[in-house]
Scaffold this active site. Structure first.
Site, short mmCIF file in Angstrom:
data_model
loop_
_atom_site.label_atom_id
_atom_site.label_comp_id
_atom_site.label_asym_id
_atom_site.label_seq_id
_atom_site.Cartn_x
_atom_site.Cartn_y
_atom_site.Cartn_z
CE LYS A 209 -1.78 2.37 3.18
NZ LYS A 209 -1.51 3.91 2.33
CD GLU A 282 14.21 4.53 7.01
OE1 GLU A 282 13.77 5.70 7.05
OE2 GLU A 282 14.70 3.96 6.09
CB CYS A 316 14.07 8.62 6.63
SG CYS A 316 12.53 8.46 6.15
CD GLU A 414 11.40 13.13 11.24
OE1 GLU A 414 12.00 12.93 10.42
OE2 GLU A 414 10.45 12.59 11.96
#
Length: 545
Positions: A209, A282, A316, A414
């Protein structure tokens, strides 16, 4: 726009759909402003969806519509897993050599069609072309690595049995079955495929997905898999919100692979635990960048630009915190700011742009809020600091902040955008402690002319990957190196042996010859135990493990 290679697979087989130009939307209601409808239809036909509903996606480069993506239901997820399981049974019987041959063919196809791939990535994500290029490159390297090391990772392994010559022990790598992959939008082609390639090589099927904002890049990847020779049903694609399809995927998968936020990753980990299946996650990061007193300042400044602003900071492993030694701080900041201000900004499919826009209004809102909060609380803007709607709807300038303090939102949270905070340090142990501050631990960079000392420091940094004299590419592009996060940045690893072994069950098969594990020749249990003890004492003296 760059031209596609001949035979790229675009409609008509000659030109990239983004080059040939769309139908005239004034006279053709099917028309997309950016892509030929026939091309879009060919890709979206790969989505298993029977709801009859669609969601429109637009390009962050200019707001033009790209496609209407069919939406899947829970029943569609169930059907995807049914098809995948059927295909997997046959696929597991295919030899490792044949699987590797098909995977290696993907390497060539991706390079052949890289212009088309880059166009689609850019149209969906907005990133600069040089950052879009990283994606087909990474997939080609991943395909080549696993194809060439297939036997190394998957062959049955002979190990010492308990009784030399009498116990034959083999360890098999058996496929898990069907792997569920939920991939993000920031690297829509590579992240849609890179985790699934070793899963296929190991004999699994995949139900994926991709993120709703970048479905077309993922669907093009699925098309290339079939062109390489993978059976179509082996790679199933569903589309829809994670809150609707996430749980149905986890409930049916034999393993889950997810890349995204830490908050969502924790939910997935709990659900995977309920199913007693493995998962690799992750997750988020607040990645540090250390410039030591002996660093090459010019090289560090160049690396800092890539570390901070590649894909507009939506990477990332990109950096958001920069710790610079007193001895070089002023010189480094001068060069870093100058390089940042000299960047070419824009929204274009052409080469020559250093940074493109953010992907969405939500990302822009987050970046604006973080910068505004920092400035309001006393941070200084050394470069950038404002939105640029004149360049693209969601464009924000590459921004360098100084004087960021703990009460500011961007200090520990973040941002996932083109915003970097600078901090001065005097003592290296203090810099290491500050780099390790917080809950994240994904990627770090260290700049120093003394490689030995930098490697010692790297072992003290709590990150899954550490690059020396490079921003992130040295680890990420080294496919034999496992990649993943420590602490709140995730669990499990992609790439290397770890990246394929996660998709296998370890099966031990032992064959016993001549003697059994029990009294023989009329021995009593007591005599058997004494003989066995004496035997194993002798084996210990002979150095047997």
């Amino acid at each position: 726009m760059s031209e596609a290679n001949p035979g790229s697979g675009a409609p008509g087989g000659a030109a990239d759909p983004a080059v040939g130009g769309p139908h005239d939307p004034e006279h053709d209601p099917r028309a997309s402003y950016a892509l030929e409808p026939e091309y879009v239809a060919r890709l979206t036909d790969r989505v298993l969806a029977t709801t009859g509903t669609t969601t429109q996606v637009t390009s962050p480069m200019n707001g033009a519509p790209l496609a209407n993506i069919p939406q899947s239901s829970e029943e569609d997820v169930a059907e995807a897993f049914r098809r995948a399981r059927t295909a997997q049974v046959a696929w597991a019987r295919v030899s490792i050599d044949e699987r590797a041959r098909i995977l290696h063919r993907l390497h060539d196809i991706v390079f052949d069609r890289q212009a088309e791939i880059m166009d689609l990535i850019q149209l969906e994500s907005g990133k600069a072309r040089k950052h879009a290029y990283d994606e087909p490159l990474h997939i080609a390297l991943t395909a080549r690595y696993y194809a060439r090391t297939a036997h190394q990772h998957l062959d049955t392994e002979r190990r010492p049995g308990v009784i030399p010559a009498l116990t034959r022990l083999e360890v098999n790598r058996v496929p898990k079955g069907v792997v569920g992959i939920i991939s993000p939008w920031n690297y829509p082609f590579t992240m849609a495929l890179c985790d699934g390639l070793p899963a296929l090589l190991a004999g699994n099927a995949v139900v994926t997905k991709p993120d709703a904002q970048t479905m077309l890049s993922a669907l093009l990847g699925a098309e290339l898999l079939e062109e390489a020779g993978f059976p179509r049903d082996l790679w199933q694609v569903v589309a829809g919100p994670g809150r609707v399809l996430g749980t149905p995927i986890i409930e049916r998968a034999d393993y889950i692979c997810f890349t995204g936020s830490t908050a969502t990753g924790k939910i997935i980990a709990r659900q995977a635990a309920e199913q007693l299946i493995g998962c690799s996650l992750e997750l988020g990061g607040k990645n540090p960048f250390l410039v030591l007193r002996d660093a090459d300042v010019e090289r560090a400044a160049e690396g800092a630009v890539r570390a901070s602003f590649s894909n507009a900071g939506q990477l990332c492993v990109s950096v958001e915190r920069m710790f610079v030694a007193d001895q070089v701080y002023d010189r480094f900041v001068e060069r870093f700011v100058a390089r940042t201000k000299a960047m070419s900004l824009g929204a274009s499919l052409e080469w020559g742009v250093d940074m493109g826009p953010l992907i969405s209004a939500d990302q822009l809102e987050t970046v604006e809020a973080h910068v505004a909060d920092a400035v309001a609380k006393g941070a200084r803007v050394l470069a950038g600091g404002r939105a640029r709607p004149d360049l693209a709807p969601y464009f924000f300038e590459p921004t360098i902040l100084e004087g960021v303090t703990p009460e500011m939102t961007c200090f520990g949270n973040e941002t996932f955008g083109p915003v970097i905070s600078l901090y001065r340090f005097h003592d290296e142990s203090d810099a290491i402690a500050r780099a390790n501050d917080g809950d994240y631990g994904l990627n770090a960079a260290i700049y120093s002319k003394d490689g030995d000392r930098a490697r010692v420091i790297a072992r003290q940094v709590k990150c899954g990957t550490v690059n020396i004299n490079e921003a992130f590419g040295a680890t990420f592009a080294s496919i034999d190196a496992p990649m993943g996060g420590m602490r709140q940045s995730g669990m499990g690893r992609r790439q290397g042996a770890e990246g394929i072994h996660r998709y296998t069950e370890v099966q031990s098969v032992a064959q016993q010859k001549l003697m059994r594990f029990g009294p023989m020749f009329g021995m009593s249990d007591e005599t058997y135990s004494k003989v066995t003890t004496a035997t194993f004492r002798l084996m210990d003296k002979l150095g047997r493990a």
